[in-house]
Design an enzyme around this catalytic site. Sequence first.
Site, short mmCIF file in Angstrom:
data_model
loop_
_atom_site.label_atom_id
_atom_site.label_comp_id
_atom_site.label_asym_id
_atom_site.label_seq_id
_atom_site.Cartn_x
_atom_site.Cartn_y
_atom_site.Cartn_z
N TYR A 71 -4.67 3.07 5.96
CA TYR A 71 -5.74 2.53 6.81
C TYR A 71 -7.00 3.40 6.78
CZ TYR A 71 -2.48 -0.87 8.49
OH TYR A 71 -1.61 -1.91 8.55
N LYS A 94 9.46 6.47 4.76
CA LYS A 94 9.87 6.07 3.42
C LYS A 94 9.88 7.33 2.53
CE LYS A 94 10.81 2.71 0.62
NZ LYS A 94 12.19 2.27 0.55
N ASP A 130 13.07 0.69 5.18
CA ASP A 130 13.68 -0.61 4.84
C ASP A 130 15.00 -0.80 5.58
OD1 ASP A 130 13.49 1.24 2.13
OD2 ASP A 130 15.53 0.75 2.67
N ASP A 181 2.97 -1.13 11.26
CA ASP A 181 2.38 -2.46 11.27
C ASP A 181 3.47 -3.51 11.02
OD1 ASP A 181 0.40 -4.41 11.26
OD2 ASP A 181 0.10 -4.24 9.11
#
Length: 398
Positions: free
Chosen positions: A149, A219, A259, A283
């Site tokens: 972002y 992640k 995930d 998000d």
Amino acid sequence: MTEKIRMTADGLFVPNHPVIPYIEGDGVGQDIWKVAQPLIDRAVAIAYDGERAIQWQEVLAGKKSFEKTGQWLPAETLAAIKDSLVAIKGPLETPVGEGIRSLNVALRQELDLYACVRPIRYFKGVPSPLKNPEKTDITIFRENTEDIYAGIEWETGTPRVQKVIDFLREEMQVEKIRFPETSSIGIKPISIEGSQRLIRSAIEYALKNGKKKVTLVHKGNIQKFTEGGFRKWGYELAQKEYADVLESGNLVINDIIADNFLQQILLKPEAFDVVALTNLNGDYASDALAAQVGGIGISPGANINYKTGHAIFEATHGTAPDIAGQNKANPTSLLLSACMLLDYLSWEKAAHLLRNAIADAFAQQEMTADLANLLDDCPALSTSSFSEKLLEKLDALK
Ligand code: ATP
């Protein structure tokens, strides 16, 4: 007399009649603010026997502002929010081609509102795609200022992207860009400071609200230094600043790959209390979790800088132009955001009353069309009739 909320060495000082700026918002913003304000006022009046009341101050932003002043985000609006610390807003229309990517992002950046907070809980009676939606009770802390972002990217085919690619290949010996001739490149900054201030806020929130577990979602298996850094710095912070609560067992920190997190919130949502995430993962997770408990019309949110005290509470949905001005919109997202605002002021009693009124209405299948239409034999209420029901319930809870 003008009474202002202030940040002091002991935390937020809240007078009995604080000035709070509000941005009505565009599209359905006008439909939902109209009913929300009297409901918030009534909850406060009942909770504190008329001793406390908010002095609302309208400030402009979005399309309404552009039409009145020629500016999408006037300097006076920012100044008023900076000065009053706390504000609430409806959804804003994004200007097209005006040099501002998003007004929401601009507000967050101007005030350095680094924590996006989204409590996700289920209200009985609300249609949900899950068998046991009541098992979902998770508060999201999404980092709001870093990650992709930051908007650092270069488009394929431009001299600038070529310069970046040449630098990476020649000076950094990067050989893994699969198609160097046709790649766009984006950069993902994640810092120790940015990660730790967010994770600290999540831990503080957990301790204050009697929640035990803070889960770091990342992640890091793929992005070792950015996402992996977020995880590592989170554990380091907890060890350094919260060693005794960890020792006593009143706080547990763990982590999960993003995930797998998206699987587990469906399979075993009860495994999570407070979760801290980097910006992009946050998000995705926010929308997925909101959908689990009834979706877009009822999810509240806040963007907060716990150090300066600046905070903007907001309806998380868009301007919904398809139903704007039709007295159909669900005001719950804005109302629950107002409850977060009241909690933030430590006016919990008022927040509690308003949340109970909403919970009561949903339990009795009193809801607006977005929810009612998903149920059999549930007549939809208009925005104004729904809010009248809530007013009656508030008075009954007195
Ligand atoms: P924007 O461009 O401002 O994001 P949008 O219509 O693309 O607007 P949303 O406003 O989030 O995106 O709306 C998505 C869908 O959800 C629309 O069908 C809209 O009618 C519905 N919706 C959004 N907010 C509400 C609400 N408060 N009450 C009822 N329905 C809503």
